[in-house]
Design a protein around this motif. Structure first.
Motif, short mmCIF file in Angstrom:
data_model
loop_
_atom_site.label_atom_id
_atom_site.label_comp_id
_atom_site.label_asym_id
_atom_site.label_seq_id
_atom_site.Cartn_x
_atom_site.Cartn_y
_atom_site.Cartn_z
N THR A 80 25.80 -61.44 -84.83
CA THR A 80 25.56 -62.60 -85.69
C THR A 80 26.20 -62.31 -87.04
N PRO A 81 27.32 -62.95 -87.39
CA PRO A 81 28.04 -62.61 -88.63
C PRO A 81 27.17 -62.66 -89.88
N ALA A 82 26.26 -63.64 -89.96
CA ALA A 82 25.42 -63.76 -91.16
C ALA A 82 24.53 -62.54 -91.33
N LEU A 83 24.06 -61.97 -90.22
CA LEU A 83 23.20 -60.78 -90.30
C LEU A 83 24.02 -59.54 -90.66
N ALA A 84 25.24 -59.45 -90.15
CA ALA A 84 26.11 -58.33 -90.52
C ALA A 84 26.42 -58.37 -92.01
N GLU A 85 26.66 -59.56 -92.53
CA GLU A 85 26.94 -59.70 -93.96
C GLU A 85 25.71 -59.35 -94.80
N ALA A 86 24.55 -59.82 -94.36
CA ALA A 86 23.31 -59.52 -95.08
C ALA A 86 23.04 -58.02 -95.11
N ALA A 87 23.34 -57.35 -94.01
CA ALA A 87 23.13 -55.91 -93.95
C ALA A 87 24.05 -55.17 -94.92
N ALA A 88 25.30 -55.62 -95.01
CA ALA A 88 26.25 -54.98 -95.94
C ALA A 88 25.76 -55.13 -97.38
N HIS A 89 25.30 -56.32 -97.72
CA HIS A 89 24.78 -56.54 -99.08
C HIS A 89 23.53 -55.69 -99.33
N ALA A 90 22.65 -55.59 -98.32
CA ALA A 90 21.42 -54.81 -98.47
C ALA A 90 21.71 -53.33 -98.66
N ALA A 91 22.74 -52.82 -97.98
CA ALA A 91 23.11 -51.42 -98.14
C ALA A 91 23.57 -51.14 -99.56
N GLN A 92 24.39 -52.04 -100.12
CA GLN A 92 24.84 -51.89 -101.50
C GLN A 92 23.66 -51.99 -102.47
N ALA A 93 22.75 -52.94 -102.19
CA ALA A 93 21.59 -53.13 -103.06
C ALA A 93 20.66 -51.92 -103.03
N HIS A 94 20.58 -51.26 -101.89
CA HIS A 94 19.74 -50.07 -101.78
C HIS A 94 20.23 -48.97 -102.71
N THR A 95 21.54 -48.75 -102.71
CA THR A 95 22.11 -47.72 -103.59
C THR A 95 21.88 -48.07 -105.06
N LEU A 96 22.11 -49.32 -105.40
CA LEU A 96 21.90 -49.75 -106.78
C LEU A 96 20.43 -49.65 -107.17
N ARG A 97 19.54 -49.94 -106.24
CA ARG A 97 18.12 -49.89 -106.53
C ARG A 97 17.68 -48.47 -106.85
N LEU A 98 18.17 -47.50 -106.09
CA LEU A 98 17.82 -46.10 -106.35
C LEU A 98 18.31 -45.68 -107.74
N GLU A 99 19.52 -46.10 -108.09
CA GLU A 99 20.05 -45.78 -109.42
C GLU A 99 19.19 -46.43 -110.50
N HIS A 100 18.76 -47.65 -110.25
CA HIS A 100 17.94 -48.36 -111.23
C HIS A 100 16.57 -47.70 -111.39
N LEU A 101 15.98 -47.27 -110.27
CA LEU A 101 14.67 -46.60 -110.33
C LEU A 101 14.76 -45.33 -111.17
N ARG A 102 15.84 -44.57 -110.99
CA ARG A 102 16.00 -43.34 -111.77
C ARG A 102 16.19 -43.67 -113.25
N GLN A 103 16.97 -44.69 -113.54
CA GLN A 103 17.18 -45.08 -114.93
C GLN A 103 15.88 -45.56 -115.57
N GLN A 104 15.07 -46.27 -114.80
CA GLN A 104 13.78 -46.73 -115.30
C GLN A 104 12.87 -45.55 -115.65
N PHE A 105 12.86 -44.55 -114.79
CA PHE A 105 12.03 -43.38 -115.06
C PHE A 105 12.51 -42.66 -116.32
N ASP A 106 13.81 -42.48 -116.43
CA ASP A 106 14.37 -41.80 -117.60
C ASP A 106 14.06 -42.55 -118.89
N ALA A 107 13.90 -43.89 -118.80
CA ALA A 107 13.68 -44.70 -119.99
C ALA A 107 12.20 -44.85 -120.34
N LEU A 108 11.30 -44.30 -119.52
CA LEU A 108 9.88 -44.42 -119.82
C LEU A 108 9.56 -43.79 -121.18
N PRO A 109 8.69 -44.41 -121.96
CA PRO A 109 8.41 -43.90 -123.31
C PRO A 109 7.42 -42.74 -123.29
#
Length: 401
Positions: A265-294
């Motif tokens: 199903t092409p739409a599901l293949a495309e959604a998976a590709a976007h989710a894989a990229q979002a996963h990597t970005l999310r991990l980077e964001h979580l680390r940045q959030q922790f580093d920025a904690l006051p």
């Protein structure tokens, strides 16, 4: 008095069917619920001090220390109860709350009935390729097929397609990752199955949402779906589960498997590709959030640090090999203990249970008395030997070797 919503929910639990799973009777499982002000114990008599008797059960002022998540809780006397943090659920009906109590009560029942089916090694979840587009695509396709099978009287064809997509995904995983997935489906998926039966509803299977789920959250739904399909063929499957046979293996034995590659199903293949990229970005964001904690930080280090409690749904394996706990973690070393609740902690080292160091941010000032360095707030409890604590530029260092 406990909230009226809780009273109504526990009444529904008492009336729940005895046929949700062989031998499981929800009304017999003790409950432990924190309503945001007090903790209420039902279905048993406490064996330790600190509880107050009332017409509505046993009350503990504030949150009981043993209750840190919605889970099966072990009390100080060794007994177990279905634990619920009521305010963590948001706005829920009495019926939905009752279903969640039953879900956790089933985990209590599982703990009392040992089986290889419940033995999911959380260490293996940390290596699961959550950012692999091919793995996520195959999961989405399987989810779509499971959903189609659940909603058809002639379901075997779609179930066979689901198994074919599972075979594709399993071909991309290690043996330990495959086993973790299967055990998570019998541990959590069957609790979800029991919960859904109580509600008289099928599990929600959204293939587009599935690509964004971690392996453990997805196993709730895939395991429940497989159990509903198996239940259409009788009850012998439940004994097979208890002996340790994975749900997908039992289902394959019932309907067979196919070597044909299902259609993509092409739409599901495309959604998976976007989710894989979002996963990597999310991990980077979580680390940045922790580093920025006051605030100030506390760093514990030592070769004998031991994790004694954690929330498997809120652990993130970061690209640099560190583990970020975003909700709960408790560590002990010698006569020292640190517990973080609804806050974050960063662990060094890939070993979940034996980190080399743990850092906590946004710290409050401690009290030092009788040789102990202590903090006690809603989100943090620390009790450490003061002699091992040194002041640093941004907080404190605890060397506990």
């Amino acid at each position: 008095m406990p909230p009226e919503q809780l009273i109504q929910a526990l009444t529904l639990v008492q009336r729940a069917s005895k046929d949700l799973w062989p031998g499981f009777i929800p009304a017999t499982i003790p409950t432990l619920v924190f309503d945001g002000d007090d903790t209420w114990l039902g279905g048993t008599t406490p064996a330790t001090p600190g509880w107050e008797a009332s017409l509505s059960g046993w009350r503990w002022r504030g949150r009981h220390p043993a209750l840190v998540a919605n889970t099966a809780v072990t009390l100080p006397d060794g007994s177990t109860a279905a634990g619920i943090l009521l305010r963590s659920l948001g706005t829920v009906s009495a019926e939905r709350l009752a279903s969640l109590v039953i879900h956790e009560a089933f985990h209590v029942w599982q703990a009392a009935h040992p089986s290889p089916a419940w033995e999911a090694n959380e260490l293996d979840a940390l290596t699961y390729p959550a950012g692999d587009a091919e793995v996520l695509h195959a999961r989405a396709e399987e989810t779509a097929c499971l959903g189609a099978a659940l909603n058809k009287p002639d379901w075997q064809g779609d179930a066979a397609k689901a198994l074919a997509w599972r075979a594709v995904r399993h071909g991309l995983l290690s043996a330990r990752q495959r086993e973790y997935e299967q055990r998570a489906e019998t541990l959590e998926g069957l609790a979800q199955f029991v919960e859904c039966q109580f509600l008289k509803e099928l599990p929600l299977l959204d293939p587009l949402a599935a690509v964004g789920l971690g392996i453990r959250p997805w196993a709730y739904f895939s395991g429940a779906a497989s159990a509903f399909l198996l239940s259409r063929g009788g009850e012998s499957w439940q004994a097979e589960v208890m002996s340790g046979t994975p749900l997908d293996s039992i289902l394959a034995g019932q309907i067979g498997t196919s070597d044909r590659m299902p259609e993509i199903t092409p739409a599901l293949a495309e959604a998976a590709a976007h989710a894989a990229q979002a996963h990597t970005l999310r991990l980077e964001h979580l680390r940045q959030q922790f580093d920025a904690l006051p605030g100030k930080r506390l760093r514990l280090s030592g070769s004998k640090l031991r994790v004694v409690g954690f929330d498997p749904l809120n652990i993130h394996a970061l690209p640099d090999g560190q583990l970020l706990h975003t909700r709960y973690v408790a560590v002990e070393v010698g006569d020292g203990r640190l517990e973080v609740l609804t806050a974050q902690a960063l662990a060094d080292g890939a070993d979940l249970l034996n980190p080399t160091a743990l850092t906590v941010a946004d710290m409050t000032e401690p009290s030092v008395s009788g040789g102990r360095w202590q903090i006690r707030t809603v989100t943090l409890r620390a009790d450490l030997p003061a002699a091992n604590i040194s002041v640093t530029l941004n907080g404190w260092e605890a060397s506990l070797d």
